[in-house]
Design an enzyme around this catalytic site. Sequence first.
Site, PDB file in Angstrom:
ATOM      1  N   ASN A   8       0.872  -1.177   0.000  1.00 23.68           N
ATOM      2  CA  ASN A   8       0.000   0.000   0.000  1.00 23.68           C
ATOM      3  C   ASN A   8       0.911   1.230   0.000  1.00 23.68           C
ATOM      4  O   ASN A   8       1.439   1.607   1.035  1.00 23.68           O
ATOM      5  CB  ASN A   8      -0.897  -0.036   1.254  1.00 23.68           C
ATOM      6  CG  ASN A   8      -1.733   1.221   1.392  1.00 23.68           C
ATOM      7  OD1 ASN A   8      -1.823   2.021   0.457  1.00 23.68           O
ATOM      8  ND2 ASN A   8      -2.343   1.390   2.558  1.00 23.68           N
ATOM      9  N   LYS A  10       0.101   4.190  -0.387  1.00 20.01           N
ATOM     10  CA  LYS A  10      -0.593   5.398   0.106  1.00 20.01           C
ATOM     11  C   LYS A  10      -0.382   6.543  -0.890  1.00 20.01           C
ATOM     12  O   LYS A  10      -0.362   6.287  -2.092  1.00 20.01           O
ATOM     13  CB  LYS A  10      -0.127   5.730   1.521  1.00 20.01           C
ATOM     14  CG  LYS A  10      -0.194   4.507   2.440  1.00 20.01           C
ATOM     15  CD  LYS A  10      -0.156   4.806   3.891  1.00 20.01           C
ATOM     16  CE  LYS A  10      -0.234   3.508   4.669  1.00 20.01           C
ATOM     17  NZ  LYS A  10      -0.411   3.707   6.094  1.00 20.01           N
ATOM     18  N   HIS A  89      -9.952   1.371   4.476  1.00 19.28           N
ATOM     19  CA  HIS A  89      -8.697   1.600   5.200  1.00 19.28           C
ATOM     20  C   HIS A  89      -8.949   2.600   6.326  1.00 19.28           C
ATOM     21  O   HIS A  89      -9.752   3.524   6.179  1.00 19.28           O
ATOM     22  CB  HIS A  89      -7.619   2.123   4.243  1.00 19.28           C
ATOM     23  CG  HIS A  89      -6.254   2.128   4.858  1.00 19.28           C
ATOM     24  ND1 HIS A  89      -5.843   3.116   5.718  1.00 19.28           N
ATOM     25  CD2 HIS A  89      -5.228   1.244   4.767  1.00 19.28           C
ATOM     26  CE1 HIS A  89      -4.606   2.834   6.127  1.00 19.28           C
ATOM     27  NE2 HIS A  89      -4.210   1.700   5.567  1.00 19.28           N
ATOM     28  N   GLU A  91      -7.363   5.038   7.291  1.00 20.75           N
ATOM     29  CA  GLU A  91      -7.131   6.445   6.917  1.00 20.75           C
ATOM     30  C   GLU A  91      -8.330   7.003   6.143  1.00 20.75           C
ATOM     31  O   GLU A  91      -8.664   8.189   6.300  1.00 20.75           O
ATOM     32  CB  GLU A  91      -5.824   6.558   6.118  1.00 20.75           C
ATOM     33  CG  GLU A  91      -4.617   6.408   7.045  1.00 20.75           C
ATOM     34  CD  GLU A  91      -3.380   5.785   6.402  1.00 20.75           C
ATOM     35  OE1 GLU A  91      -3.302   5.701   5.173  1.00 20.75           O
ATOM     36  OE2 GLU A  91      -2.488   5.370   7.170  1.00 20.75           O
ATOM     37  N   GLU A 157      -5.833  -4.607  10.637  1.00 27.87           N
ATOM     38  CA  GLU A 157      -4.859  -3.529  10.834  1.00 27.87           C
ATOM     39  C   GLU A 157      -5.262  -2.714  12.065  1.00 27.87           C
ATOM     40  O   GLU A 157      -6.088  -1.785  11.952  1.00 27.87           O
ATOM     41  CB  GLU A 157      -4.842  -2.597   9.618  1.00 27.87           C
ATOM     42  CG  GLU A 157      -4.373  -3.242   8.347  1.00 27.87           C
ATOM     43  CD  GLU A 157      -3.772  -2.215   7.380  1.00 27.87           C
ATOM     44  OE1 GLU A 157      -2.626  -2.419   6.967  1.00 27.87           O
ATOM     45  OE2 GLU A 157      -4.437  -1.219   7.083  1.00 27.87           O
ATOM     46  N   GLY A 163       1.810   2.724  10.819  1.00 29.39           N
ATOM     47  CA  GLY A 163       2.779   3.806  10.656  1.00 29.39           C
ATOM     48  C   GLY A 163       3.430   4.274  11.947  1.00 29.39           C
ATOM     49  O   GLY A 163       4.050   5.335  11.984  1.00 29.39           O
ATOM     50  N   SER A 203       2.855  -1.521  10.598  1.00 34.16           N
ATOM     51  CA  SER A 203       4.284  -1.497  10.913  1.00 34.16           C
ATOM     52  C   SER A 203       4.999  -2.816  10.601  1.00 34.16           C
ATOM     53  O   SER A 203       5.903  -3.231  11.334  1.00 34.16           O
ATOM     54  CB  SER A 203       4.512  -1.086  12.374  1.00 34.16           C
ATOM     55  OG  SER A 203       4.053   0.235  12.584  1.00 34.16           O
ATOM     56  N   GLY A 224       2.593  -0.976   4.387  1.00 29.45           N
ATOM     57  CA  GLY A 224       2.557   0.440   4.022  1.00 29.45           C
ATOM     58  C   GLY A 224       3.959   0.985   3.833  1.00 29.45           C
ATOM     59  O   GLY A 224       4.609   0.766   2.810  1.00 29.45           O
ATOM     60  N   GLY A 225       4.449   1.697   4.839  1.00 30.67           N
ATOM     61  CA  GLY A 225       5.744   2.383   4.764  1.00 30.67           C
ATOM     62  C   GLY A 225       6.865   1.542   4.182  1.00 30.67           C
ATOM     63  O   GLY A 225       7.615   2.011   3.307  1.00 30.67           O
TER      64      GLY A 225
HETATM   65  P1  PGA Z   1       2.308   0.697   7.718  1.00 28.23           P
HETATM   66  O1  PGA Z   1       0.867   0.862   7.024  1.00 28.23           O
HETATM   67  O2  PGA Z   1       2.906  -0.572   7.204  1.00 28.23           O
HETATM   68  O3  PGA Z   1       3.076   1.921   7.278  1.00 28.23           O
HETATM   69  O4  PGA Z   1       2.069   0.664   9.181  1.00 28.23           O
HETATM   70  C1  PGA Z   1       0.050  -0.231   6.769  1.00 28.23           C
HETATM   71  C2  PGA Z   1      -1.240   0.226   6.130  1.00 28.23           C
HETATM   72  O5  PGA Z   1      -1.700   1.337   6.427  1.00 28.23           O
HETATM   73  O6  PGA Z   1      -1.820  -0.488   5.316  1.00 28.23           O
END
Ligand code: PGA
Length: 241
Positions: A8, A10, A89, A91, A157, A163, A203, A224-225
């Site tokens: 992802n 983002k 998600h 967010e 999640e 994050g 994470s 994500g990151g």
């Molecule tokens: P992250 O994000 O790996 O940066 O924690 C995961 C996500 O939001 O899908």
Amino acid sequence: MKKLIVANWKMNPASQRDAEYLFGLVKKGVAELKEVQVVICPPFVFLPFLKGLILGAQNVFYKESGAFTGEISPSQLIDLEVEYVIVGHSEARKYLNESDELINKKIKECLKEKLIPILCVGENTGEEKSVVLEKQITEGLKDVYHEHAKKVVVAYEPVWAIGTGKNCSIKETVSSISLIKKVISNLYSSEVADNVRILYGGSVNSENSCFYIKETGVNGLLVGGASLDAQEFIKIVKSAI
Ligand code: PGA
């Protein structure tokens, strides 16, 4: 069942050139890894330029076409050879105020169009996990019939893990996976619960990924990151073999 590793991105990277560069590195790094299914979810604007790996979108609207300024339909995604869509998600729930009702409409429209929804669920700090998971899954899958439900991917999640570098413990993840399976089993059947793929996200990095894969019973990861660093992401994919 092959493990599913979803990137992802983002709202990253900043340019088409950077997106193509990152995609190219990942594509090369995972080319021989046939035992894992890798899905890249870039921002919409980069989708037409990325070829050679399975694509996912980060959101979708629930109508086919019409006066819905700023939105993208499932059939428009299909036209770009997108196969998966992240829906609900945290967010989008937070910044776009997405409700379970809206998420449900999106999931139904995706399934009608043969897009595979990745339904994101997870509790915030201070919330009762079992209550949140039950509500988000039950309302997210409302009126989704058995055969369609089997195709859904659920990503657990926990919001506090996204994050933050505070990834969920293995023990907590195991209990969440079994809660999710129980909710799906109660809604449908144990057969459906066994077919629904469940991912962990929050994470994830190349140091913790193998523990989720080997010790929690998840079918894959939503990253994500760490998916913005090609070498790091490739290591995560390799850990799923
Ligand atoms: P992250 O994000 O790996 O940066 O924690 C995961 C996500 O939001 O899908």
